[in-house]
Design an enzyme around this catalytic site. Structure first.
Site, PDB file in Angstrom:
ATOM      1  N   LEU A  29       0.155  -1.651   0.099  1.00  0.00           N
ATOM      2  CA  LEU A  29       0.230  -0.090   0.050  1.00  0.00           C
ATOM      3  C   LEU A  29       0.887   1.396   0.186  1.00  0.00           C
ATOM      4  O   LEU A  29       0.041   2.331   0.483  1.00  0.00           O
ATOM      5  CB  LEU A  29      -0.856   0.127   1.252  1.00  0.00           C
TER       6      LEU A  29
ATOM      7  N   PRO B 174       5.643  -2.404   9.100  1.00  0.00           N
ATOM      8  CA  PRO B 174       4.220  -2.628  10.612  1.00  0.00           C
ATOM      9  C   PRO B 174       3.450  -2.223  10.140  1.00  0.00           C
ATOM     10  O   PRO B 174       2.932  -2.607  11.008  1.00  0.00           O
ATOM     11  CB  PRO B 174       4.691  -1.756  11.631  1.00  0.00           C
ATOM     12  N   CYS B 175       3.209  -1.681   8.830  1.00  0.00           N
ATOM     13  CA  CYS B 175       1.515  -1.405   8.838  1.00  0.00           C
ATOM     14  C   CYS B 175       0.896  -2.304   8.718  1.00  0.00           C
ATOM     15  O   CYS B 175      -0.440  -2.701   8.737  1.00  0.00           O
ATOM     16  CB  CYS B 175       1.440  -0.270   7.345  1.00  0.00           C
ATOM     17  N   HIS B 176       1.264  -3.259   7.937  1.00  0.00           N
ATOM     18  CA  HIS B 176       0.379  -4.763   7.215  1.00  0.00           C
ATOM     19  C   HIS B 176       2.011  -5.606   6.997  1.00  0.00           C
ATOM     20  O   HIS B 176       0.830  -7.130   7.398  1.00  0.00           O
ATOM     21  CB  HIS B 176       0.252  -4.561   6.132  1.00  0.00           C
ATOM     22  N   GLY B 177       2.664  -6.076   7.401  1.00  0.00           N
ATOM     23  CA  GLY B 177       3.161  -7.413   8.317  1.00  0.00           C
ATOM     24  C   GLY B 177       4.386  -7.608   6.741  1.00  0.00           C
ATOM     25  O   GLY B 177       4.249  -8.852   7.198  1.00  0.00           O
TER      26      GLY B 177
END
Length: 183
Positions: free
Chosen positions: A124, A146-149
């Site tokens: 993203l 870290p936002c979505h791994g």
């Protein structure tokens, strides 16, 4: 009976003065449209400040082995990592067939010790962490979003998480042993 006389303005092939005036008017109209449209077409060209950022040169000499830096190119962060022998070996030993976006390490680097990649997650558009020694580098010692791994390895390849593609490799070339030109 009166004979039909030819029109005095008709030429040898039947061309008339009216045809000439129509062609002249059409030509002037086309030139006028071009003059009006040119500023609009020209406004679609990149701005001078954008063109100035089209390429950037980076001095690699102060970057120690194992260290990473971030530079800006075309408004995007570019990660440059001076990889250690362990990081190079880990990147080269990966079975490419098991990767989601199948790229060998040798296809992603020009010199094994230097990895140059756009630092934008392909999921993203987040900026992954892992540039600083104190930041989390994920399960594969590369970068972690870290936002979505999403986890990237030491070659910038996606290994785990939702990102569909590897970190992009910008066009770059080594001008000398210690100078790289991006763009």
């Amino acid at each position: 009976m009166a004979s039909k006389a030819s029109t005095p303005s008709a030429g040898p092939q039947g061309e008339t003065r009216r045809d000439f005036l129509q062609l002249t008017a059409a030509a002037f109209g086309a030139v006028g449209v071009g003059v009006v449209a040119w500023p609009f077409v020209d406004s679609l060209n990149p701005a001078k400040d954008t063109l100035a950022m089209a390429s950037t040169e980076v001095d690699l000499s102060p970057i120690q082995e194992g260290q990473s830096i971030t530079v800006m190119w075309r408004g995007k962060p570019v990660f440059i990592r001076h990889r250690t022998a362990e990081e190079i070996k880990a990147a080269e030993d990966v079975n490419v067939a098991e990767l989601r976006d199948k790229q060998a390490d040798s296809a992603r680097v020009q010199k094994a010790q230097w990895l140059v990649t756009v630092g934008i997650c392909t999921h993203l558009g987040c900026v992954p962490v892992g540039q600083k020694p104190t930041e989390a580098r994920g399960d594969y010692n590369g970068w972690f979003c870290p936002c979505h791994g999403s986890h990237y390895d030491t070659s910038g390849r996606i290994r785990k998480g939702p990102a569909p593609k590897n970190l992009a490799i910008p066009p770059y070339e080594f001008v000398s042993d210690t100078l790289v030109k991006i763009g």
